[in-house]
Write a protein that holds these residues in place. Structure first.
Motif, PDB file in Angstrom:
ATOM      1  N   TYR A  32     -77.225 -30.745  32.459  1.00  0.00           N
ATOM      2  CA  TYR A  32     -75.796 -30.546  32.709  1.00  0.00           C
ATOM      3  C   TYR A  32     -74.927 -30.501  31.450  1.00  0.00           C
ATOM      4  CZ  TYR A  32     -77.285 -31.729  37.439  1.00  0.00           C
ATOM      5  OH  TYR A  32     -77.924 -31.753  38.650  1.00  0.00           O
ATOM      6  N   ALA A  33     -75.444 -31.043  30.327  1.00  0.00           N
ATOM      7  CA  ALA A  33     -74.648 -31.035  29.094  1.00  0.00           C
ATOM      8  C   ALA A  33     -75.296 -30.203  27.994  1.00  0.00           C
ATOM      9  CB  ALA A  33     -74.425 -32.465  28.605  1.00  0.00           C
ATOM     10  N   GLY A  34     -76.552 -29.775  28.218  1.00  0.00           N
ATOM     11  CA  GLY A  34     -77.192 -28.873  27.273  1.00  0.00           C
ATOM     12  C   GLY A  34     -77.901 -29.538  26.110  1.00  0.00           C
ATOM     13  N   ARG A  45     -70.444 -34.499  17.918  1.00  0.00           N
ATOM     14  CA  ARG A  45     -70.556 -33.037  17.804  1.00  0.00           C
ATOM     15  C   ARG A  45     -70.693 -32.396  19.180  1.00  0.00           C
ATOM     16  NH1 ARG A  45     -75.253 -30.337  17.566  1.00  0.00           N
ATOM     17  NH2 ARG A  45     -76.384 -32.222  16.930  1.00  0.00           N
ATOM     18  N   HIS A  46     -71.528 -32.985  20.033  1.00  0.00           N
ATOM     19  CA  HIS A  46     -71.715 -32.410  21.373  1.00  0.00           C
ATOM     20  C   HIS A  46     -70.443 -32.535  22.213  1.00  0.00           C
ATOM     21  CE1 HIS A  46     -75.894 -31.319  21.109  1.00  0.00           C
ATOM     22  NE2 HIS A  46     -76.226 -32.524  20.671  1.00  0.00           N
ATOM     23  N   ALA A  47     -69.730 -33.638  22.056  1.00  0.00           N
ATOM     24  CA  ALA A  47     -68.486 -33.823  22.816  1.00  0.00           C
ATOM     25  C   ALA A  47     -67.486 -32.724  22.481  1.00  0.00           C
ATOM     26  CB  ALA A  47     -67.894 -35.202  22.521  1.00  0.00           C
ATOM     27  N   ARG A  48     -67.424 -32.370  21.200  1.00  0.00           N
ATOM     28  CA  ARG A  48     -66.526 -31.280  20.791  1.00  0.00           C
ATOM     29  C   ARG A  48     -67.002 -29.945  21.356  1.00  0.00           C
ATOM     30  NH1 ARG A  48     -67.026 -33.972  15.645  1.00  0.00           N
ATOM     31  NH2 ARG A  48     -65.155 -35.238  15.243  1.00  0.00           N
ATOM     32  N   GLU A  49     -68.305 -29.700  21.273  1.00  0.00           N
ATOM     33  CA  GLU A  49     -68.862 -28.439  21.779  1.00  0.00           C
ATOM     34  C   GLU A  49     -68.639 -28.289  23.280  1.00  0.00           C
ATOM     35  OE1 GLU A  49     -72.908 -28.644  20.560  1.00  0.00           O
ATOM     36  OE2 GLU A  49     -72.502 -28.015  18.486  1.00  0.00           O
ATOM     37  N   TYR A  67     -83.672 -38.768  45.295  1.00  0.00           N
ATOM     38  CA  TYR A  67     -84.104 -37.820  44.269  1.00  0.00           C
ATOM     39  C   TYR A  67     -84.025 -38.516  42.915  1.00  0.00           C
ATOM     40  CZ  TYR A  67     -84.151 -33.749  41.201  1.00  0.00           C
ATOM     41  OH  TYR A  67     -84.460 -32.851  40.213  1.00  0.00           O
ATOM     42  N   HIS A  68     -85.154 -38.607  42.207  1.00  0.00           N
ATOM     43  CA  HIS A  68     -85.221 -39.296  40.924  1.00  0.00           C
ATOM     44  C   HIS A  68     -84.881 -38.328  39.791  1.00  0.00           C
ATOM     45  CE1 HIS A  68     -88.156 -42.637  42.493  1.00  0.00           C
ATOM     46  NE2 HIS A  68     -87.146 -42.394  43.303  1.00  0.00           N
ATOM     47  N   LEU A  69     -83.907 -38.718  38.953  1.00  0.00           N
ATOM     48  CA  LEU A  69     -83.504 -37.896  37.821  1.00  0.00           C
ATOM     49  C   LEU A  69     -83.291 -38.799  36.611  1.00  0.00           C
ATOM     50  CD1 LEU A  69     -82.606 -35.145  36.647  1.00  0.00           C
ATOM     51  CD2 LEU A  69     -80.280 -35.671  37.470  1.00  0.00           C
ATOM     52  N   ARG A  70     -84.159 -38.658  35.593  1.00  0.00           N
ATOM     53  CA  ARG A  70     -83.989 -39.436  34.369  1.00  0.00           C
ATOM     54  C   ARG A  70     -82.704 -38.998  33.675  1.00  0.00           C
ATOM     55  NH1 ARG A  70     -86.843 -39.085  30.257  1.00  0.00           N
ATOM     56  NH2 ARG A  70     -86.635 -41.259  29.628  1.00  0.00           N
ATOM     57  N   ILE A  71     -81.979 -39.962  33.132  1.00  0.00           N
ATOM     58  CA  ILE A  71     -80.677 -39.629  32.547  1.00  0.00           C
ATOM     59  C   ILE A  71     -80.824 -38.703  31.345  1.00  0.00           C
ATOM     60  CG2 ILE A  71     -80.414 -41.566  30.918  1.00  0.00           C
ATOM     61  CD1 ILE A  71     -77.531 -41.817  32.231  1.00  0.00           C
ATOM     62  N   ASP A  72     -81.947 -38.796  30.624  1.00  0.00           N
ATOM     63  CA  ASP A  72     -82.187 -37.881  29.504  1.00  0.00           C
ATOM     64  C   ASP A  72     -82.295 -36.445  30.013  1.00  0.00           C
ATOM     65  OD1 ASP A  72     -82.386 -37.638  26.740  1.00  0.00           O
ATOM     66  OD2 ASP A  72     -84.573 -37.631  26.766  1.00  0.00           O
ATOM     67  N   ASP A  73     -82.968 -36.276  31.150  1.00  0.00           N
ATOM     68  CA  ASP A  73     -83.092 -34.946  31.752  1.00  0.00           C
ATOM     69  C   ASP A  73     -81.765 -34.456  32.314  1.00  0.00           C
ATOM     70  OD1 ASP A  73     -85.827 -34.895  31.177  1.00  0.00           O
ATOM     71  OD2 ASP A  73     -86.330 -35.890  33.059  1.00  0.00           O
ATOM     72  N   ASP A  76     -69.570 -45.360  23.708  1.00  0.00           N
ATOM     73  CA  ASP A  76     -68.309 -44.828  24.238  1.00  0.00           C
ATOM     74  C   ASP A  76     -68.382 -43.308  24.398  1.00  0.00           C
ATOM     75  OD1 ASP A  76     -67.051 -47.336  24.368  1.00  0.00           O
ATOM     76  OD2 ASP A  76     -66.466 -47.230  22.262  1.00  0.00           O
ATOM     77  N   LEU A  77     -68.979 -42.640  23.427  1.00  0.00           N
ATOM     78  CA  LEU A  77     -69.151 -41.186  23.526  1.00  0.00           C
ATOM     79  C   LEU A  77     -70.101 -40.828  24.663  1.00  0.00           C
ATOM     80  CD1 LEU A  77     -69.374 -40.468  19.718  1.00  0.00           C
ATOM     81  CD2 LEU A  77     -67.680 -39.445  21.253  1.00  0.00           C
ATOM     82  N   TYR A  78     -71.165 -41.606  24.786  1.00  0.00           N
ATOM     83  CA  TYR A  78     -72.112 -41.410  25.895  1.00  0.00           C
ATOM     84  C   TYR A  78     -71.385 -41.519  27.242  1.00  0.00           C
ATOM     85  CZ  TYR A  78     -75.022 -43.459  29.560  1.00  0.00           C
ATOM     86  OH  TYR A  78     -75.576 -43.778  30.768  1.00  0.00           O
ATOM     87  N   GLU A  79     -70.563 -42.550  27.387  1.00  0.00           N
ATOM     88  CA  GLU A  79     -69.845 -42.760  28.643  1.00  0.00           C
ATOM     89  C   GLU A  79     -68.882 -41.620  28.922  1.00  0.00           C
ATOM     90  OE1 GLU A  79     -69.070 -44.777  32.152  1.00  0.00           O
ATOM     91  OE2 GLU A  79     -70.544 -45.320  30.626  1.00  0.00           O
ATOM     92  N   LEU A  80     -68.208 -41.137  27.896  1.00  0.00           N
ATOM     93  CA  LEU A  80     -67.278 -40.016  28.049  1.00  0.00           C
ATOM     94  C   LEU A  80     -67.997 -38.784  28.587  1.00  0.00           C
ATOM     95  CD1 LEU A  80     -64.365 -38.834  27.313  1.00  0.00           C
ATOM     96  CD2 LEU A  80     -65.475 -38.016  25.223  1.00  0.00           C
ATOM     97  N   ILE A  81     -69.145 -38.448  27.988  1.00  0.00           N
ATOM     98  CA  ILE A  81     -69.890 -37.261  28.417  1.00  0.00           C
ATOM     99  C   ILE A  81     -70.485 -37.471  29.806  1.00  0.00           C
ATOM    100  CG2 ILE A  81     -71.832 -35.746  27.858  1.00  0.00           C
ATOM    101  CD1 ILE A  81     -71.311 -36.468  24.874  1.00  0.00           C
TER     102      ILE A  81
END
Length: 330
Positions: free
Chosen positions: A160-162, A176-180, A149-155, A198-203
């Motif tokens: 899943y993160a809104g 901001r998104h990490a806090r939200e 199943y192909h899922l682009r990471i942007d999608d 680093d924030l990208y990896e955390l989320i």
């Protein structure tokens, strides 16, 4: 590990070799020790030394975290489809579950191919390794059964993160998104001081990976170029992305694939930038070949994939961790 599992592990190895040999791939056997390594800030390495007889001169050596550094030299010279099953070594790794400081990797490269060609080749490999699909009833291996199943990471971030990564050009946007999302932030190291990747990896780890579908193999694809790697770039939705995918089976990351970067100057810059970060933050620094980029002056278009064999064998045998499929753990 009991005898039955040892025999199963051996049979999977034999099937992998037979698959690639039948496809005309050349099997390689490159060294486990190297004087220098490809710089990757996301991992730590093992350092040792060779003591020359009589002179007692000590030469620093490093256990390879991947055979990539040698394989690409061979590809540059011979431009042939190749594969290798080898032991790899990564320091500061947890032991058990799906990690081990020493593990087995399958790495393969196909000439004149992109990451999408490699996705299809990997589907063929999985079909070869899996038992036939049941004619009726549930499929116990649905989480590995092609097609992926192909899922682009942007999608995936949107689902899943809104929010989309393509709308987050600055670190402050991700902070901001990490806090939200309610992710934990320390007073000593607030999100505003984190780098974008680093924030990208955390989320990704806390909000994306745990929610990926478990009943089909998910190919998470088109990674942000802000996360450095040696993959080809393309531009879409106002951002640069990498032709890269990672495959998840039952929530477990199994492989990492690129359309390989071939531009010598981009690789030279990658080595310079990653080496600087490595020297600044790594617990164990290592040497890098400042002329490695020159092999890409005659490097062919190709795609490479790295599969964690221990994880693959665990999934094929119905296990969720690698403890049951490794003869020994540290």
């Amino acid at each position: 590990m009991d005898l039955e599992m040892l025999e199963f592990r051996a049979s999977v190895m034999q099937k992998i070799r037979a698959f690639f040999i039948k496809k005309g791939f050349l099997e390689l056997d490159t060294p486990a020790l190297s004087k220098d390594l490809i710089p990757e800030t996301c991992l730590e390495v093992f350092k040792t030394e060779y003591i020359k007889p009589w002179t007692e001169e000590k030469i620093p050596l490093y256990l390879v975290p991947s055979p990539e550094i040698y394989i690409k030299k061979i590809i540059s010279e011979h431009k042939k489809d190749v594969f290798q099953i080898s032991k790899c070594y990564r320091n500061v790794e947890s032991v058990g579950n799906i990690h081990s400081p020493e593990f087995t990797m399958l790495e393969y490269y196909k000439m004149n191919a992109s990451y999408m060609d490699t996705a299809r080749l990997t589907e063929e490999l999985f079909t070869e390794l899996l038992p036939p699909k049941p004619a009726s009833g549930s499929d116990p291996f649905c989480y590995m059964r092609p097609p992926f199943y192909h899922l682009r990471i942007d999608d995936a971030f949107k689902q899943y993160a809104g929010f989309t990564l393509s709308s987050c050009h600055e670190s402050s946007d991700l902070a901001r998104h990490a806090r939200e999302l309610g992710l934990e932030e320390s007073k000593e190291n607030p999100f505003d001081e984190w780098e974008w990747d680093d924030l990208y990896e955390l989320i990704l780890v806390h909000c994306i990976e745990p929610h990926l579908m478990r009943d089909v193999p998910v190919m998470l694809m088109d990674y942000p170029a802000k996360v450095p790697c040696l993959a080809q770039e393309f531009y879409k939705n106002g951002m640069y992305w990498k032709e890269r995918f990672e495959l998840y089976c039952n929530g477990i990351e199994v492989c990492n694939c690129y359309s390989e970067e071939t531009d010598p100057q981009k690789i030279k810059k990658y080595f310079e930038d990653e080496s600087a970060l490595k020297n600044k933050f790594a617990r164990i620094q290592h040497e890098t070949d400042k002329n490695y980029w020159k092999i890409f002056e005659k490097f062919p278009k190709c795609s490479g994939n790295a599969i964690g064999v221990d994880r693959l064998i665990a999934l094929l045998s119905g296990h969720k961790t690698i403890e049951s499929v490794l003869p020994f753990l540290v």
